[in-house]
Design a protein around this motif. Structure first.
Motif, mmCIF file in Angstrom:
data_model
loop_
_atom_site.group_PDB
_atom_site.id
_atom_site.type_symbol
_atom_site.label_atom_id
_atom_site.label_comp_id
_atom_site.label_asym_id
_atom_site.label_seq_id
_atom_site.Cartn_x
_atom_site.Cartn_y
_atom_site.Cartn_z
ATOM 1 N N HIS A 6 0.831 -1.208 0.000
ATOM 2 C CA HIS A 6 0.000 0.000 0.000
ATOM 3 C C HIS A 6 0.867 1.259 0.000
ATOM 4 O O HIS A 6 0.406 2.328 -0.404
ATOM 5 N N HIS A 7 2.110 1.135 0.466
ATOM 6 C CA HIS A 7 3.029 2.285 0.473
ATOM 7 C C HIS A 7 3.263 2.807 -0.940
ATOM 8 O O HIS A 7 3.566 3.990 -1.115
ATOM 9 N N PHE A 8 3.092 1.955 -1.951
ATOM 10 C CA PHE A 8 3.399 2.326 -3.325
ATOM 11 C C PHE A 8 2.171 2.818 -4.096
ATOM 12 O O PHE A 8 2.234 2.971 -5.317
ATOM 13 N N ILE A 9 1.066 3.048 -3.385
ATOM 14 C CA ILE A 9 -0.090 3.653 -4.031
ATOM 15 C C ILE A 9 0.305 5.037 -4.553
ATOM 16 O O ILE A 9 0.866 5.848 -3.829
ATOM 17 N N GLY A 10 0.008 5.297 -5.802
ATOM 18 C CA GLY A 10 0.387 6.555 -6.414
ATOM 19 C C GLY A 10 1.716 6.515 -7.142
ATOM 20 O O GLY A 10 2.078 7.468 -7.840
ATOM 21 N N SER A 11 2.448 5.400 -6.996
ATOM 22 C CA SER A 11 3.769 5.300 -7.625
ATOM 23 C C SER A 11 3.697 4.996 -9.108
ATOM 24 O O SER A 11 4.650 5.246 -9.849
ATOM 25 N N GLY A 12 2.560 4.416 -9.538
ATOM 26 C CA GLY A 12 2.461 3.968 -10.920
ATOM 27 C C GLY A 12 3.110 2.624 -11.159
ATOM 28 O O GLY A 12 3.170 2.146 -12.301
ATOM 29 N N CYS A 13 3.584 1.978 -10.096
ATOM 30 C CA CYS A 13 4.339 0.720 -10.240
ATOM 31 C C CYS A 13 3.514 -0.526 -9.951
ATOM 32 O O CYS A 13 4.030 -1.645 -10.077
ATOM 33 N N LEU A 14 2.274 -0.368 -9.551
ATOM 34 C CA LEU A 14 1.459 -1.529 -9.192
ATOM 35 C C LEU A 14 1.034 -2.304 -10.435
ATOM 36 O O LEU A 14 0.547 -1.725 -11.407
ATOM 37 N N ALA A 15 1.218 -3.629 -10.397
ATOM 38 C CA ALA A 15 0.829 -4.485 -11.523
ATOM 39 C C ALA A 15 0.768 -5.924 -11.025
ATOM 40 O O ALA A 15 1.237 -6.242 -9.921
ATOM 41 N N SER A 16 0.190 -6.801 -11.847
ATOM 42 C CA SER A 16 0.057 -8.215 -11.484
ATOM 43 C C SER A 16 0.926 -9.078 -12.392
ATOM 44 O O SER A 16 1.432 -8.629 -13.429
ATOM 45 N N ALA A 55 1.966 -10.678 -19.956
ATOM 46 C CA ALA A 55 1.504 -10.139 -21.234
ATOM 47 C C ALA A 55 2.437 -9.071 -21.791
ATOM 48 O O ALA A 55 2.182 -8.521 -22.865
ATOM 49 N N GLY A 56 3.510 -8.741 -21.042
ATOM 50 C CA GLY A 56 4.493 -7.803 -21.557
ATOM 51 C C GLY A 56 4.324 -6.364 -21.092
ATOM 52 O O GLY A 56 5.042 -5.478 -21.575
ATOM 53 N N GLU A 57 3.386 -6.093 -20.186
ATOM 54 C CA GLU A 57 3.191 -4.716 -19.719
ATOM 55 C C GLU A 57 4.334 -4.271 -18.807
ATOM 56 O O GLU A 57 4.915 -5.071 -18.072
ATOM 57 N N ARG A 58 4.646 -2.995 -18.862
ATOM 58 C CA ARG A 58 5.675 -2.397 -18.021
ATOM 59 C C ARG A 58 5.154 -1.063 -17.502
ATOM 60 O O ARG A 58 4.947 -0.132 -18.278
ATOM 61 N N PRO A 59 4.935 -0.930 -16.196
ATOM 62 C CA PRO A 59 4.415 0.334 -15.655
ATOM 63 C C PRO A 59 5.473 1.424 -15.669
ATOM 64 O O PRO A 59 6.676 1.148 -15.652
ATOM 65 N N ASP A 60 5.029 2.664 -15.709
ATOM 66 C CA ASP A 60 5.921 3.821 -15.649
ATOM 67 C C ASP A 60 5.768 4.486 -14.289
ATOM 68 O O ASP A 60 4.659 4.853 -13.876
ATOM 69 N N ALA A 61 6.873 4.671 -13.599
ATOM 70 C CA ALA A 61 6.838 5.295 -12.274
ATOM 71 C C ALA A 61 6.489 6.775 -12.376
ATOM 72 O O ALA A 61 6.909 7.460 -13.313
ATOM 73 N N TRP A 75 5.788 11.219 -7.336
ATOM 74 C CA TRP A 75 5.822 10.250 -6.239
ATOM 75 C C TRP A 75 7.267 9.900 -5.901
ATOM 76 O O TRP A 75 7.647 9.837 -4.720
ATOM 77 N N LEU A 76 8.069 9.675 -6.914
ATOM 78 C CA LEU A 76 9.471 9.336 -6.695
ATOM 79 C C LEU A 76 10.193 10.442 -5.926
ATOM 80 O O LEU A 76 10.948 10.173 -4.988
ATOM 81 N N ALA A 77 9.955 11.682 -6.312
ATOM 82 C CA ALA A 77 10.615 12.806 -5.649
ATOM 83 C C ALA A 77 10.232 12.874 -4.169
ATOM 84 O O ALA A 77 11.067 13.148 -3.302
ATOM 85 N N GLY A 78 8.957 12.620 -3.884
ATOM 86 C CA GLY A 78 8.499 12.643 -2.500
ATOM 87 C C GLY A 78 9.095 11.533 -1.661
ATOM 88 O O GLY A 78 9.209 11.654 -0.436
#
Length: 417
Positions: free
Chosen positions: A290-300, A306-312, A316-319
């Motif tokens: 849950h700490h990574f909510i808002g990071s853009g990194c959540l995926a299954s 299927a080849g998806e890659r999230p973008d951070a 959020w990273l700066a914070g």
């Protein structure tokens, strides 16, 4: 510097070096307990930081060493209760050092409890702007002094920025000793990792392990992945392997970092390596993801297969103090300035923890007794009685550690049969 586990040793040793702008003598202490790191673990997480001397001690022995050797600065890389006990022990000294403490990584549980147990240190390090704001809010919310909170960054970030290499395609899963906890959940993650290797035979799939069977880290690992891997229904494909070693070195050749909530995700994100925080078991406080909510990194795993890659998310990273606009080398300027200011004073103020016999009469005595710091250093037994007492305690600790590390996990597994 004193630490009570392998990960806290890594944080504490590197913090001790970064606190000073010059090369200083570093005395290392290991707090004796169930998670006392082995020489192999120290070598693996040491990150090139080697103390000038190293001793294994109890809490009371550490306070005596500080009293005898007159250190200028001590870094407490300990669990919250141990920090509180040592603070009370140091408060009884005639001359004391500057005391620095903080957290190893992501703070996703026991925020108030952990912070109040660390209150009283001269410097409480916050690894990001996000943490600094939360820490100050907790202290001011209970009427405690928040001036010790100092924003910095995790001391083990760094490394070369991510650069794809021709012909290299490496996925690394950063395992955690206690997240998830159940056999079913850990078995599920392992099966999905192995299946991902089968689906992508040209991709190297690595399971990064924290410890070998019998070793302990900050958290007890009762179901090591390497043991679960030995019980898989079928042999893993040849492009799947287990790995130990230093995380930074493994990240040098990683193209995708996958984890549930490991601090390794922050190391990876700092280097701008594609990073995934898994949602397969839910986004839950008990998992820490849950700490990574808002990071853009959540995926299954389905999305990764299927080849998806999230973008951070850059904001959020700066914070979080990773991949920030401020140069990493300057992240430790504030703590250096604070420590230098404290050292320049004619005398340090008395250590004043939030927990006292008045504010926490039903909580504090148990903490002090647990670490045998419920008496002032001057009250310690000396001479032959001390030698005999220490010998008996050492034998008892050895038996206890064997019971915790070896016998208890076997009994628990038998109960699951």
């Amino acid at each position: 510097m004193i630490a009570d586990s392998d990960t806290r040793w890594k944080w504490g040793a590197l913090t001790a070096r970064r606190v000073s702008e010059r090369d200083v003598d570093l005395s290392g202490f290991l707090l004796r307990g169930r998670a006392t790191p082995t020489p192999r673990q120290l070598a693996e997480v040491g990150a090139g930081v080697h103390p000038d001397d190293l001793r294994e001690v109890t809490g009371a022995e550490f306070v005596r060493a500080v009293q005898q050797d007159a250190y200028d600065v001590v870094v407490l890389a300990l669990v919250g209760g141990a920090v509180q006990a040592v603070l009370h022990g140091l408060a009884a000294l005639d001359r004391r050092p500057v005391v620095v403490t903080g957290y190893v990584g992501v703070v996703y549980e026991k925020l108030a409890d952990g912070l109040l147990l660390r209150h009283g240190a001269d410097v409480v390090l916050a690894n990001s702007r996000h943490d600094a704001e939360r820490f100050r809010a907790v202290y001011t919310g209970v009427g405690a002094d928040a001036s010790a909170v100092t924003e910095t960054a995790l001391p083990f970030l760094g490394g070369a920025p991510y650069a794809p290499a021709d012909g290299r395609d490496t996925v690394v899963f950063a395992a955690q000793p206690s997240v998830p906890e159940s056999r079913e959940d850990r078995g599920y993650l392992l099966r999905r990792l192995v299946e991902h290797a089968r689906l992508h035979p040209r991709r190297e799939v690595v399971l990064k392990l924290r410890s070998q069977p019998g070793e302990h880290t900050t958290h007890i690992e009762e179901l090591p992945y390497q043991k679960l891997a030995g019980k898989l229904a079928s042999e893993p494909p040849p492009n799947f392997r287990l790995a130990y070693g230093h995380m930074g070195e493994l990240l040098d050749r990683t193209d995708l970092l996958v984890t549930v909530s490991s601090t390794a995700a922050l190391e990876s994100l700092h280097r701008r390596i594609p990073t995934v925080v898994l949602t397969d078991l839910g986004v839950r406080e008990t998992l820490g993801n849950h700490h990574f909510i808002g990071s853009g990194c959540l995926a299954s795993w389905d999305q990764l297969d299927a080849g998806e890659r999230p973008d951070a998310d850059p904001a959020w990273l700066a914070g979080q103090g990773v991949a920030a606009d401020v140069p990493y080398d300057t992240a430790f300027d504030a703590v250096r300035e604070r420590v230098a200011d404290l050292l320049a004073r004619p005398a340090l103020p008395p250590i004043a923890p939030y927990y006292t016999a008045t504010t926490a009469p039903g909580y504090l005595p148990g903490i002090l007794a647990r670490y045998r710091l419920d008496a002032a250093p001057a009250d310690e037994v000396t001479g032959v009685r001390r030698v005999m007492r220490d010998a008996v305690r050492d034998a008892a600790r050895g038996a206890y550690r064997h019971g915790v590390q070896r016998v208890a996990p076997v009994i628990r597994r038998m109960g699951e049969l």
